[in-house]
Enzyme design. Structure first.
Site, PDB file in Angstrom:
ATOM      1  N   ILE A  31       0.753  -1.146  -0.070  1.00 23.42           N
ATOM      2  CA  ILE A  31      -0.125   0.000  -0.159  1.00 23.42           C
ATOM      3  C   ILE A  31       0.948   1.475   0.063  1.00 23.42           C
ATOM      4  CG2 ILE A  31      -1.830   1.241   1.040  1.00 23.42           C
ATOM      5  CD1 ILE A  31      -2.960  -1.276   2.297  1.00 23.42           C
ATOM      6  N   HIS A  32       0.975   1.423  -1.145  1.00 25.80           N
ATOM      7  CA  HIS A  32       1.927   2.699  -1.365  1.00 25.80           C
ATOM      8  C   HIS A  32       1.164   4.117  -1.640  1.00 25.80           C
ATOM      9  CE1 HIS A  32       1.640   2.465  -5.875  1.00 25.80           C
ATOM     10  NE2 HIS A  32       1.575   1.158  -5.402  1.00 25.80           N
TER      11      HIS A  32
END
Length: 88
Positions: free
Chosen positions: A14-15
């Site tokens: 989850i960037h």
């Protein structure tokens, strides 16, 4: 309340772009969506809080939704995460 255990499958975890997609999706629903990872909890509507979860590839998360459209919300979030945020 609906709850699902999921595993982050995209290579980058989850960037920023994935978090933005998650926030955009969660704000479409009335239900309160929360993501739990690495012992931390974040609202699905708060970009920075989601980034601070540090959920990388392979991390197991819990998605919780409560509200009038909780089933639809958790189904949509599950689909987004299981498809690797459209990156895979």
């Amino acid at each position: 309340m609906q709850e699902r255990k999921l595993t982050i499958v995209n290579r980058l975890g989850i960037h920023a772009r994935a978090a933005a997609k998650l926030v955009t999706l969660c704000t479409r629903y009335v239900a309160n969506v929360e993501i739990v990872a690495n012992g931390r909890r974040a609202s699905g509507r708060h970009f920075i809080a989601i980034l601070l979860l540090s959920a990388s590839m392979g991390v197991q998360i819990s998605v919780e939704a409560s509200g009038p459209d909780e089933v639809e919300a958790i189904t949509a979030v599950t689909r987004l995460i299981n498809t690797g945020f459209g990156e895979n």
